[in-house]
Design an enzyme around this catalytic site. Structure first.
Site: not given
Ligand code: PGA
Ligand code: ZN
Length: 439
Positions: A404, A381-383, A41, A156, A164-165, A206, A353, A328, A301, A258
């Site tokens: 994270k 991190h990233r997904s 994303s 995700h 999302q999270e 993740e 990131k 983010d 987030e 998030d």
């Molecule tokens: P992404 O998601 O690594 O797929 O961008 C992680 C996030 O949104 O924090």
């Molecule tokens: Zn994010």
């Protein structure tokens, strides 16, 4: 001084089975490598991740980025000496010459930048976190408190929830190892609870679970919340898991969210499909307010879309004194966007990131600006991640106190947690945990 003898890159796979770039920097002291992660994303303002297009790997190959390292970057760096990260990154930036790394690709540039950090650390007889800390001008190393994702939705996890999270943060624990133990225990407890409710426990990108909460979302009365729809149901399940695992909710363990709201921002409105609602930014602010009243959420987030600075500002104005407001996709680790968000009071924390911006030095600059603006920083991190645990060292080095890096499952996630356990051991009695987290 590091004398670069050879630079080499290859295409490898990330945790999603999608190609990414691995670089090797050879010096008199050895061969130092790094692998770049990648988002699903991803924010539209991120530096350019160069992909091949065409048929191979459905267009996701990175052979152009790899040959940019092997030809253009190698030609410029081989046989040269560098005395700092900034010097090396400056040359990479000059060679790319674009605003968003579109000539070489941020994936090509970052792979070399990160591998060089490892070469410098060994040259100076330091751990990676020691070298990064020195480059950042920080001597107080801090083991970060995890923001560990347990339930995923959105992009995700096939939109099983709109947000999302849903993450747990063991904010009340006293050391990194005890925090990680808590995270793992609650995670396994959650799996049991989901199984009892006939919900899936297969893990997503993740390492988190992605149960279909739509089936449970018909405004059920919860033990914690009076009325539950799919997004708050996720926190209800986490709350039960925390208590059943023997931890105190809100004391030992808090929650982080998030939202990744850009993913459901359509025609100026926020469309919560799983709840059948279409909200304005202001209405979404109030919805988060209700969640904060019921659950111990300490961090939110990307509560709003990546260009909706105004709604971010409204949320920060109303709730920024009691919750960490993290940018983010809004900020993409980019100093110019952070400056804009600071001037509009849109956030009070940066999600950091490195691959959003493309060099280690620019990542450190973004963190510096955030700290100077009295913000928090969360290293992330990233997904699509890899066995490379660079961000574990980065989090310790800048002393931000938060990381994270996914669920305590899947090796690309546990690689970071396990590296942090080793760093904790190395720091011994000097290991400070989770400091600088203000909420
Ligand atoms: P992404 O998601 O690594 O797929 O961008 C992680 C996030 O949104 O924090
Ligand atoms: Zn994010």
């Amino acid at each position: 001084m590091v004398n670069i003898k050879k630079i080499f890159a290859r295409q490898v796979l990330d945790s999603r089975g999608i190609p990414t770039v691995e670089a090797e920097v050879s010096t008199d002291k050895g061969v130092f490598s790094a692998i770049v992660p990648s988002g699903t994303s991803a924010g539209k303002h991120e530096a350019l991740e160069l992909r091949d297009g065409g048929k191979e790997y459905f267009g996701k190959g990175v052979s152009k980025a790899v040959s940019n390292v092997n030809q253009l970057i190698a030609l410029r760096l081989e046989g040269k000496s560098f005395s700092s990260q900034k010097e090396l990154d400056g040359v990479l930036l000059g060679l790319d010459g674009t605003q968003n790394k579109s000539r070489l690709g941020a994936n090509a540039v970052l792979s070399v930048s990160m591998a060089f950090s490892r070469a410098m650390a060994v040259e100076k007889d330091l751990e990676l976190f020691g070298f990064l800390g020195e480059s950042f001008g920080n001597k107080e190393f801090v083991l970060p408190c995890p923001q560990s994702v347990f339930i995923s939705g959105g992009a995700h996890a096939d939109k099983s929830t709109d947000f999302q999270e849903f993450m747990v943060m063991p904010t009340g624990l006293k050391s990194f190892s005890s925090a990680l133990q808590c995270v793992a225990e609650v995670y396994h407890r959650l799996a049991e609870i989901l199984k009892k409710k006939d919900l899936h426990t297969n893990v997503g990108k993740e390492g988190s679970f992605a149960p279909n909460l739509k089936s449970l979302s018909l405004a059920i009365q919860g033990a914690f919340a009076p009325r539950l729809e799919s997004n708050s149901m996720a926190f209800e399940l986490l709350s039960i898991a925390v208590e059943e695992a023997g931890y105190s909710l809100g004391k030992d363990v808090s929650f982080a969210l998030d939202v990744a709201a850009s993913e459901f921002f359509k025609n100026g409105k926020y469309v919560l499909e799983t709840e059948g609602k279409t909200l304005t930014g202001g209405e979404l602010v109030d919805m988060y307010g209700e969640l904060l009243d019921v659950f111990p959420v300490v961090s939110v987030e990307d509560g709003f879309a990546e260009d909706d600075f105004e709604s971010f500002s409204e949320f920060t104005k109303k709730f920024g004194h009691r919750v960490q407001v993290v940018g983010d996709d809004l900020l993409v680790t980019n100093v110019e966007r952070i400056k804009k968000a600071v001037s509009m009071n849109s956030c009070n924390a940066l999600l950091l990131k490195p691959n959003q911006i493309g060099t280690v030095s620019e990542s450190l600059e973004a963190a510096r600006l955030a700290f100077d603006s009295k913000w928090n920083v969360v290293v992330s991190h990233r997904s699509g991640d890899t066995e490379d645990a660079f961000i574990a060292d980065l989090a310790v080095a800048i002393g931000c106190g938060q990381i994270k890096t996914g669920a305590p499952a899947r090796s690309e996630r546990t690689a970071k947690y396990n590296r942090l356990l080793r760093i904790e051991e190395k720091l011994g009695g000097k290991a400070v945990f989770g400091k600088n987290f203000f909420v």
